[in-house]
Design an enzyme around this catalytic site. Structure first.
Site, PDB file in Angstrom:
ATOM      1  N   LYS A   1     -10.005  12.947   8.369  1.00 11.66           N
ATOM      2  CA  LYS A   1      -9.397  12.621   9.727  1.00 11.66           C
ATOM      3  C   LYS A   1      -9.439  13.673  10.637  1.00 11.66           C
ATOM      4  O   LYS A   1      -9.244  14.855  10.355  1.00 11.66           O
ATOM      5  CB  LYS A   1      -8.017  12.022   9.533  1.00 11.66           C
ATOM      6  CG  LYS A   1      -7.721  10.802   8.883  1.00 11.66           C
ATOM      7  CD  LYS A   1      -6.469  10.180   8.556  1.00 11.66           C
ATOM      8  CE  LYS A   1      -6.398   8.816   7.907  1.00 11.66           C
ATOM      9  NZ  LYS A   1      -6.824   7.711   8.922  1.00 11.66           N
TER      10      LYS A   1
ATOM     11  N   ARG B   1      -7.803  -0.304   1.177  1.00 10.91           N
ATOM     12  CA  ARG B   1      -8.183  -1.850   0.442  1.00 10.91           C
ATOM     13  C   ARG B   1      -8.670  -1.436  -0.740  1.00 10.91           C
ATOM     14  O   ARG B   1      -8.616  -2.339  -1.779  1.00 10.91           O
ATOM     15  CB  ARG B   1      -9.316  -2.188   1.447  1.00 10.91           C
ATOM     16  CG  ARG B   1     -10.613  -1.565   1.447  1.00 10.91           C
ATOM     17  CD  ARG B   1     -11.218  -1.800   2.765  1.00 10.91           C
ATOM     18  NE  ARG B   1     -10.557  -1.339   4.100  1.00 10.91           N
ATOM     19  CZ  ARG B   1     -11.093  -1.479   5.052  1.00 10.91           C
ATOM     20  NH1 ARG B   1     -12.273  -2.178   5.368  1.00 10.91           N
ATOM     21  NH2 ARG B   1     -10.446  -0.966   6.043  1.00 10.91           N
TER      22      ARG B   1
ATOM     23  N   LYS C   1       0.865  -1.241   0.025  1.00 14.06           N
ATOM     24  CA  LYS C   1      -0.067   0.178   0.006  1.00 14.06           C
ATOM     25  C   LYS C   1       0.943   1.374  -0.293  1.00 14.06           C
ATOM     26  O   LYS C   1       1.655   1.523   0.847  1.00 14.06           O
ATOM     27  CB  LYS C   1      -0.969   0.000   1.270  1.00 14.06           C
ATOM     28  CG  LYS C   1      -1.747   1.183   1.443  1.00 14.06           C
ATOM     29  CD  LYS C   1      -2.437   1.190   2.666  1.00 14.06           C
ATOM     30  CE  LYS C   1      -3.022   2.628   2.950  1.00 14.06           C
ATOM     31  NZ  LYS C   1      -3.814   2.534   4.495  1.00 14.06           N
TER      32      LYS C   1
ATOM     33  N   ASP D   1     -12.018   6.994   4.045  1.00 10.23           N
ATOM     34  CA  ASP D   1     -11.005   6.587   4.753  1.00 10.23           C
ATOM     35  C   ASP D   1     -10.433   5.340   5.016  1.00 10.23           C
ATOM     36  O   ASP D   1      -9.701   4.946   5.629  1.00 10.23           O
ATOM     37  CB  ASP D   1     -11.085   7.350   6.187  1.00 10.23           C
ATOM     38  CG  ASP D   1      -9.788   7.533   6.924  1.00 10.23           C
ATOM     39  OD1 ASP D   1      -8.706   7.599   6.348  1.00 10.23           O
ATOM     40  OD2 ASP D   1      -9.800   7.393   8.283  1.00 10.23           O
TER      41      ASP D   1
ATOM     42  N   ASP E   1      -2.640  10.490   3.652  1.00 12.58           N
ATOM     43  CA  ASP E   1      -3.909  10.088   3.971  1.00 12.58           C
ATOM     44  C   ASP E   1      -4.705  11.101   4.634  1.00 12.58           C
ATOM     45  O   ASP E   1      -4.522  11.191   5.750  1.00 12.58           O
ATOM     46  CB  ASP E   1      -4.257   8.564   4.537  1.00 12.58           C
ATOM     47  CG  ASP E   1      -5.561   8.340   4.790  1.00 12.58           C
ATOM     48  OD1 ASP E   1      -6.335   8.793   3.964  1.00 12.58           O
ATOM     49  OD2 ASP E   1      -5.885   7.394   5.481  1.00 12.58           O
TER      50      ASP E   1
ATOM     51  N   GLU F   1      -9.529   3.569   2.350  1.00 10.04           N
ATOM     52  CA  GLU F   1      -8.998   3.803   1.085  1.00 10.04           C
ATOM     53  C   GLU F   1      -7.894   2.789   0.641  1.00 10.04           C
ATOM     54  O   GLU F   1      -8.029   2.404  -0.595  1.00 10.04           O
ATOM     55  CB  GLU F   1      -8.545   5.140   0.727  1.00 10.04           C
ATOM     56  CG  GLU F   1      -7.160   5.377   1.102  1.00 10.04           C
ATOM     57  CD  GLU F   1      -6.763   5.353   2.530  1.00 10.04           C
ATOM     58  OE1 GLU F   1      -5.806   5.000   2.950  1.00 10.04           O
ATOM     59  OE2 GLU F   1      -7.775   5.604   3.503  1.00 10.04           O
TER      60      GLU F   1
END
Length: 490
Positions: free
Chosen positions: A274, A348, A262, A344, A267, A346
């Site tokens: 977040k 996967r 990943k 959030d 993020d 994301e």
């Protein structure tokens, strides 16, 4: 590399270095090299230990100067703790403690003799390999963005390792280089380490070595492949995505081992933004990608006789008017549709397309590595990664590799009973599974895109970085993965 490494077979008392590193157990028993120095100094070391001037408890270090009869002007005595409990963890701690004690100061060269110690269920080659990786990790300094801040350039630069196994040293150095490469990428701020930078850096490394190659797919190429899930995550960022594909061709016609990492370079959480108190650490959300690249570095440097493919979806999860939303339904490369329950979740979404892409390589085994869930960190803390797989043989291989190098993983269930938590009314699968078992349902999501593969998932959310203002990327699990590949190459 933080340090340079050599092998040294000189008698400890006559070694021409700035410092000799020896050990003492809690019962005041000296390590073999310490005994040699004690003999050369006519019992001086024994006397210092006896009167309490040299500590022997685990974690202690005592620097002695001008020991009679010893060429080196300094001797560092490391406490080894109780002899009956001495094993893998105390050995690694002792090596790290010694390196940290010499990291700054007047000692530029040192001879580490702790490799002569007997470590339960390990051999001399293991001692050398792990001494290199642990000491380089302890000596690492981040300097890439310090600007005018002064860096202490004193301290240890070259560590001689007691022993004669050149291959063990080479593998240790290769592993250390892989770990350091991964840590450096992980520590870079997100305005430096964008998807394009990550791709360019990986490709530049591969371009230096015969047998290594890189292919970087841009947005148009991914769109042509139907990577709608990955590209949905990328929609809100000005930093456009890349798919990094690295290949090491060391195993002839054998099927490759494939690692998918990943690579979320930052993020924000997307529309499900977040909150403060964690978002500042989201530059580490690409550590799965950094660490599989680091494993590639170690594999290439060690010239392992295997074929390895590394796939890193490099994406920034940001927000603008085009960002994807909760309740969107997106189509993955596999053709399966996904209802977005939370932007959030994301990781996967980019991994599922990368895992589908990886099928084209006909993997011998497929392992993905991701800072995927806070739930895994809540369950397992910072001590171990979470491992999920429906393939017991593969899971056991990875667990054994982690135990061997003390870069451990703990297996979590991946039972079918969890799959129903991902059911969706509007798509083939929902991208979140509710409040409970979050690490497991994330693994279940990925399992739906690896149904025909011998596959395992490593959730490294708890081990990829240290927490807090002074925290840094750890490089875990480069050690585990490199050992796993070493075992496959044996």
């Amino acid at each position: 590399m933080a340090l340079q490494f050599t092998l040294n077979q000189d008698a400890p008392a006559s070694a021409a270095v700035d410092c000799i590193v020896v050990g003492v157990f809690a019962d005041k028993t000296l390590s073999p090299a310490a005994q040699a120095l004690d003999s050369a100094s006519q019992g001086r070391l024994t006397a210092l230990v006896a009167r309490g001037d040299v500590a022997s408890k685990t974690g202690s270090t005592t620097l002695l100067h001008d020991l009679p009869g010893v060429t080196a002007p300094r001797v560092l005595v490391v406490g080894l703790g109780e002899a009956g409990k001495f094993g893998v963890a105390p050995y690694l701690k002792a090596v790290g403690d010694a390196t940290r004690a010499l990291k700054t100061g007047a000692v530029g060269t040192a001879l580490l003799t702790l490799t002569e110690l007997t470590v339960k269920a390990r051999d001399a080659a293991w001692n050398i390999r792990q001494a290199v990786t642990v000491s380089d990790h302890a000596a690492y300094r981040y300097t890439a963005t310090l600007g005018k801040k002064k860096v202490d350039e004193t301290g240890l630069t070259t560590l001689a390792i007691a022993g004669d196994d050149a291959r063990a040293l080479a593998v240790g150095v290769a592993t250390a280089e892989g770990v350091e490469f991964a840590r450096e990428l992980g520590n870079l701020p997100p305005n430096y380490c964008t998807p394009a930078y990550l791709a360019d850096t990986a490709a530049a490394f591969a371009g230096k070595f015969r047998g290594a190659e890189a292919e970087i797919l841009d947005e148009a190429q991914m769109e042509a492949l139907g990577m709608g899930s990955l590209l949905s995550v990328a929609r809100g960022s000005a930093n456009r995505p890349r798919l990094i594909v690295l290949k090491w061709n060391g195993g002839g016609d054998a099927r490759p081992y494939v690692l998918v990492g990943k690579g979320i370079t930052f993020d924000t959480g997307g529309v499900n933004l977040k909150t403060q108190g964690g978002i500042e650490e989201m530059k580490y959300d690409m550590c799965g990608g950094a660490n599989v690249i680091g494993t590639f570095v170690a594999t290439v440097k060690a010239e392992l006789p295997i074929n390895l493919v590394v796939v890193v979806p490099a994406v920034e999860n940001a927000i603008d008017g085009n960002a994807y939303r909760p309740s969107d339904v997106i189509t993955s490369m596999s053709g399966k549709t996904i209802e977005v329950g939370n932007t959030d979740a994301e990781g996967r979404l980019i991994l599922c397309d990368a895992l589908t892409y990886a099928e084209r390589f006909n993997p011998e085994a497929l392992v993905d590595v991701a800072t995927l869930t806070g739930a895994c960190m809540v369950a397992l803390g910072h001590q171990t990664a979470g491992l999920m797989s429906k393939h017991d043989d593969l899971a056991n291989e990875l667990l054994a590799a982690g135990e061997h190098v003390f870069d451990r993983a703990w297996r979590l269930p991946l039972w079918d009973e969890y799959q129903g938590l991902l059911d969706s009314t509007f798509a083939d699968v929902y991208n979140i599974g509710g409040r409970w078992g979050g690490a497991i349902t994330a693994g279940c999501f990925l399992s739906r895109f690896t149904e025909n593969q011998r596959w395992a998932h490593l959730d490294i959310a708890g081990v990829a970085s240290d927490e807090g203002k002074r925290g840094m990327a750890t490089g875990r699990p480069v050690g585990l993965l490199t050992q796993w590949l070493l075992d496959r190459a044996a």
